[in-house]
Write a protein that holds these residues in place. Structure first.
Motif, PDB file in Angstrom:
ATOM      1  N   LYS A  60       4.981  -0.416   1.811  1.00  0.00           N
ATOM      2  CA  LYS A  60       4.277  -1.690   1.864  1.00  0.00           C
ATOM      3  C   LYS A  60       2.832  -1.512   1.398  1.00  0.00           C
ATOM      4  O   LYS A  60       2.078  -0.736   1.967  1.00  0.00           O
ATOM      5  N   ILE A  61       2.471  -2.264   0.360  1.00  0.00           N
ATOM      6  CA  ILE A  61       1.113  -2.209  -0.178  1.00  0.00           C
ATOM      7  C   ILE A  61       0.465  -3.573   0.026  1.00  0.00           C
ATOM      8  O   ILE A  61       0.889  -4.563  -0.574  1.00  0.00           O
ATOM      9  N   SER A  62      -0.532  -3.636   0.902  1.00  0.00           N
ATOM     10  CA  SER A  62      -1.287  -4.871   1.125  1.00  0.00           C
ATOM     11  C   SER A  62      -2.537  -4.826   0.248  1.00  0.00           C
ATOM     12  O   SER A  62      -3.195  -3.796   0.150  1.00  0.00           O
ATOM     13  N   PHE A  63      -2.883  -5.959  -0.380  1.00  0.00           N
ATOM     14  CA  PHE A  63      -3.959  -5.905  -1.369  1.00  0.00           C
ATOM     15  C   PHE A  63      -4.781  -7.183  -1.389  1.00  0.00           C
ATOM     16  O   PHE A  63      -4.367  -8.235  -0.902  1.00  0.00           O
ATOM     17  N   CYS A  64      -5.945  -7.065  -1.997  1.00  0.00           N
ATOM     18  CA  CYS A  64      -6.812  -8.204  -2.289  1.00  0.00           C
ATOM     19  C   CYS A  64      -7.408  -7.990  -3.672  1.00  0.00           C
ATOM     20  O   CYS A  64      -8.018  -6.941  -3.932  1.00  0.00           O
ATOM     21  N   LEU A  65      -7.217  -8.954  -4.556  1.00  0.00           N
ATOM     22  CA  LEU A  65      -7.788  -8.902  -5.901  1.00  0.00           C
ATOM     23  C   LEU A  65      -8.760 -10.058  -6.038  1.00  0.00           C
ATOM     24  O   LEU A  65      -8.424 -11.202  -5.726  1.00  0.00           O
ATOM     25  N   LYS A  66      -9.975  -9.766  -6.497  1.00  0.00           N
ATOM     26  CA  LYS A  66     -10.993 -10.805  -6.672  1.00  0.00           C
ATOM     27  C   LYS A  66     -11.414 -10.886  -8.137  1.00  0.00           C
ATOM     28  O   LYS A  66     -11.691  -9.867  -8.769  1.00  0.00           O
ATOM     29  N   LYS A  67     -11.457 -12.121  -8.633  1.00  0.00           N
ATOM     30  CA  LYS A  67     -11.909 -12.376  -9.997  1.00  0.00           C
ATOM     31  C   LYS A  67     -12.750 -13.639  -9.974  1.00  0.00           C
ATOM     32  O   LYS A  67     -12.254 -14.720  -9.634  1.00  0.00           O
ATOM     33  N   GLU A  68     -14.051 -13.500 -10.309  1.00  0.00           N
ATOM     34  CA  GLU A  68     -15.001 -14.611 -10.215  1.00  0.00           C
ATOM     35  C   GLU A  68     -14.947 -15.190  -8.796  1.00  0.00           C
ATOM     36  O   GLU A  68     -15.135 -14.458  -7.832  1.00  0.00           O
ATOM     37  N   ASN A  69     -14.691 -16.488  -8.637  1.00  0.00           N
ATOM     38  CA  ASN A  69     -14.650 -17.076  -7.297  1.00  0.00           C
ATOM     39  C   ASN A  69     -13.221 -17.208  -6.761  1.00  0.00           C
ATOM     40  O   ASN A  69     -12.979 -17.900  -5.776  1.00  0.00           O
ATOM     41  N   ASN A  70     -12.288 -16.545  -7.416  1.00  0.00           N
ATOM     42  CA  ASN A  70     -10.888 -16.655  -7.052  1.00  0.00           C
ATOM     43  C   ASN A  70     -10.373 -15.333  -6.489  1.00  0.00           C
ATOM     44  O   ASN A  70     -10.870 -14.259  -6.833  1.00  0.00           O
ATOM     45  N   SER A  71      -9.362 -15.424  -5.647  1.00  0.00           N
ATOM     46  CA  SER A  71      -8.789 -14.208  -5.074  1.00  0.00           C
ATOM     47  C   SER A  71      -7.276 -14.335  -4.987  1.00  0.00           C
ATOM     48  O   SER A  71      -6.723 -15.425  -4.847  1.00  0.00           O
ATOM     49  N   LEU A  72      -6.632 -13.189  -5.078  1.00  0.00           N
ATOM     50  CA  LEU A  72      -5.185 -13.073  -4.912  1.00  0.00           C
ATOM     51  C   LEU A  72      -4.952 -12.062  -3.813  1.00  0.00           C
ATOM     52  O   LEU A  72      -5.265 -10.875  -3.969  1.00  0.00           O
ATOM     53  N   ASP A  73      -4.442 -12.533  -2.679  1.00  0.00           N
ATOM     54  CA  ASP A  73      -4.195 -11.670  -1.527  1.00  0.00           C
ATOM     55  C   ASP A  73      -2.697 -11.619  -1.245  1.00  0.00           C
ATOM     56  O   ASP A  73      -1.956 -12.559  -1.576  1.00  0.00           O
ATOM     57  N   GLY A  74      -2.267 -10.554  -0.598  1.00  0.00           N
ATOM     58  CA  GLY A  74      -0.869 -10.499  -0.210  1.00  0.00           C
ATOM     59  C   GLY A  74      -0.369  -9.091  -0.024  1.00  0.00           C
ATOM     60  O   GLY A  74      -1.141  -8.166   0.256  1.00  0.00           O
ATOM     61  N   TYR A  75       0.923  -8.925  -0.201  1.00  0.00           N
ATOM     62  CA  TYR A  75       1.528  -7.595  -0.086  1.00  0.00           C
ATOM     63  C   TYR A  75       2.774  -7.542  -0.956  1.00  0.00           C
ATOM     64  O   TYR A  75       3.355  -8.559  -1.329  1.00  0.00           O
ATOM     65  N   VAL A  76       3.157  -6.311  -1.282  1.00  0.00           N
ATOM     66  CA  VAL A  76       4.414  -6.070  -1.992  1.00  0.00           C
ATOM     67  C   VAL A  76       5.113  -4.909  -1.300  1.00  0.00           C
ATOM     68  O   VAL A  76       4.476  -3.900  -0.988  1.00  0.00           O
ATOM     69  N   ILE A  77       6.397  -5.062  -1.032  1.00  0.00           N
ATOM     70  CA  ILE A  77       7.185  -3.994  -0.428  1.00  0.00           C
ATOM     71  C   ILE A  77       8.161  -3.469  -1.470  1.00  0.00           C
ATOM     72  O   ILE A  77       8.902  -4.237  -2.085  1.00  0.00           O
ATOM     73  N   PHE A  78       8.135  -2.146  -1.682  1.00  0.00           N
ATOM     74  CA  PHE A  78       9.011  -1.515  -2.663  1.00  0.00           C
ATOM     75  C   PHE A  78      10.088  -0.698  -1.953  1.00  0.00           C
ATOM     76  O   PHE A  78       9.884  -0.195  -0.851  1.00  0.00           O
ATOM     77  N   ASN A  79      11.228  -0.550  -2.626  1.00  0.00           N
ATOM     78  CA  ASN A  79      12.217   0.389  -2.114  1.00  0.00           C
ATOM     79  C   ASN A  79      11.907   1.781  -2.655  1.00  0.00           C
ATOM     80  O   ASN A  79      10.900   1.992  -3.337  1.00  0.00           O
ATOM     81  N   SER A  80      12.750   2.751  -2.374  1.00  0.00           N
ATOM     82  CA  SER A  80      12.460   4.140  -2.722  1.00  0.00           C
ATOM     83  C   SER A  80      12.411   4.379  -4.227  1.00  0.00           C
ATOM     84  O   SER A  80      11.803   5.332  -4.697  1.00  0.00           O
ATOM     85  N   ASN A  81      13.043   3.505  -5.008  1.00  0.00           N
ATOM     86  CA  ASN A  81      13.041   3.657  -6.457  1.00  0.00           C
ATOM     87  C   ASN A  81      11.863   2.954  -7.128  1.00  0.00           C
ATOM     88  O   ASN A  81      11.763   2.940  -8.350  1.00  0.00           O
ATOM     89  N   GLY A  82      10.996   2.338  -6.328  1.00  0.00           N
ATOM     90  CA  GLY A  82       9.859   1.636  -6.897  1.00  0.00           C
ATOM     91  C   GLY A  82      10.173   0.234  -7.340  1.00  0.00           C
ATOM     92  O   GLY A  82       9.375  -0.392  -8.034  1.00  0.00           O
ATOM     93  N   ASN A  83      11.336  -0.290  -6.962  1.00  0.00           N
ATOM     94  CA  ASN A  83      11.681  -1.681  -7.259  1.00  0.00           C
ATOM     95  C   ASN A  83      11.250  -2.558  -6.096  1.00  0.00           C
ATOM     96  O   ASN A  83      11.226  -2.128  -4.946  1.00  0.00           O
ATOM     97  N   ILE A 134       4.096   8.003  -4.562  1.00  0.00           N
ATOM     98  CA  ILE A 134       3.444   8.000  -5.874  1.00  0.00           C
ATOM     99  C   ILE A 134       4.163   7.045  -6.827  1.00  0.00           C
ATOM    100  O   ILE A 134       3.542   6.283  -7.576  1.00  0.00           O
ATOM    101  N   ARG A 135       5.487   7.056  -6.771  1.00  0.00           N
ATOM    102  CA  ARG A 135       6.268   6.168  -7.632  1.00  0.00           C
ATOM    103  C   ARG A 135       5.927   4.705  -7.342  1.00  0.00           C
ATOM    104  O   ARG A 135       5.754   3.898  -8.257  1.00  0.00           O
ATOM    105  N   CYS A 136       5.820   4.351  -6.052  1.00  0.00           N
ATOM    106  CA  CYS A 136       5.508   2.971  -5.677  1.00  0.00           C
ATOM    107  C   CYS A 136       4.090   2.590  -6.078  1.00  0.00           C
ATOM    108  O   CYS A 136       3.853   1.461  -6.535  1.00  0.00           O
ATOM    109  N   ILE A 137       3.146   3.515  -5.912  1.00  0.00           N
ATOM    110  CA  ILE A 137       1.763   3.239  -6.314  1.00  0.00           C
ATOM    111  C   ILE A 137       1.688   2.998  -7.820  1.00  0.00           C
ATOM    112  O   ILE A 137       1.022   2.065  -8.287  1.00  0.00           O
TER     113      ILE A 137
END
Length: 289
Positions: A83-106, A9-12
């Motif tokens: 590990k949170i893998s994601f896709c963000l779409k805005k108009e005709n552009n997209s931001l894809d990737g992932y972010v890995i957090f440690n237990s403290n949410g950093n 929950i902290r990472c989300i």
């Protein structure tokens, strides 16, 4: 004691905050019960005035949001909850990737890929664990690679900017500073098929001992200010492209990266202004208005 589900929950929450989104203003234990008993948590806008999506538990944990400006979808594998893998779409552009957090949410590390109409524009790799940031333009091949690590007995800094006609690399390793400039002087085509490239190189190395990493970095910044100001322009262009997707997304991501850098050098190189300074300036402007 915080358990694995509470850390999830902290990472989300941290991930959503990058995009000016948030969960309910509740204790993490209550949010865990909602997600793992009712299988759903509501996602709100930054001010928690409107519901814009959900976090849903199935075989994995899914995030789906639409705030009217962008659509964000993400997946978190329950066997790899950081590990949170994601896709963000805005108009005709997209931001894809992932972010890995440690237990403290950093942040530990991650990848952002910026595309326009499915064509890759920029790729950004970063790691707070390894203290590096790599920016790459997929079309022009221009790139910036930066790494800095402070240690008790050995500090290291590496700063490289590559362009097709110019390259500058600088490296500091505790008691030695080295930099090299490469410039394409002339390109000559031979028989319409082969190209001869005339490179000129200039290299300098000298003993240099600093009291800490940031003092050494100041010396490297002076080298770039003298020979290659375009490196900072390129970093600014990547910042603008990332912030196109969500206000201050760049700052919220990279303020957690390169933890060994002081505020001044984060601002000078990566254009990350101190949040307290920005708030102070805003308050002054509002006062005058």
């Amino acid at each position: 004691m915080e358990n694995e589900k509470q850390r999830l929950i902290r990472c989300i929450n941290k991930f959503l905050s990058f995009f000016n989104l948030s969960l309910k203003d509740k204790d993490n234990c209550d949010l865990v019960n909602e997600l793992f008993f009712y299988n759903k948590i509501l996602v709100f806008n930054k001010d928690r005035t409107n519901v814009v999506g959900n976090v849903i538990k199935s075989d994995n944990v899914l995030i789906s949001c639409n705030n009217g400006i962008f659509k964000l979808n993400a997946i978190i594998s329950l066997n790899k909850t950081n590990k949170i893998s994601f896709c963000l779409k805005k108009e005709n552009n997209s931001l894809d990737g992932y972010v890995i957090f440690n237990s403290n949410g950093n942040i530990l590390n991650g990848l952002y890929e910026i595309s326009n109409e499915n064509e890759l524009i920029n790729r950004v790799n970063f790691s707070s664990y390894e203290n590096y940031v790599n920016f790459h333009d997929a079309k022009t091949k221009e790139s910036v690679n930066f790494k800095a690590k402070e240690a008790e007995d050995k500090s290291k800094v590496y700063f490289n900017h590559y362009q097709s006609i110019l390259g500058l690399s600088a490296f500091y390793d505790s008691d030695y500073l080295y930099y090299e400039i490469r410039k394409v002087v002339e390109k000559t085509k031979f028989q319409d098929c082969d190209t001869i490239v005339d490179n000129k190189q200039f290299a300098v190395g000298y003993p240099y001992t600093s009291i800490n990493l940031n003092v050494a970095l100041n010396e490297i910044i002076k080298i770039f200010q003298e020979y290659d100001l375009a490196a900072f322009d390129f970093i600014s262009s990547v910042k603008d492209k990332i912030n196109y997707f969500s206000d201050s997304l760049y700052e919220k991501t990279f303020s957690n990266i390169l933890l060994d850098l002081n505020r001044k050098n984060k601002e000078c190189i990566f254009k990350i202004e101190d949040s307290n300074k920005k708030r102070y300036v805003k308050e002054i402007k509002n006062h005058h208005n």
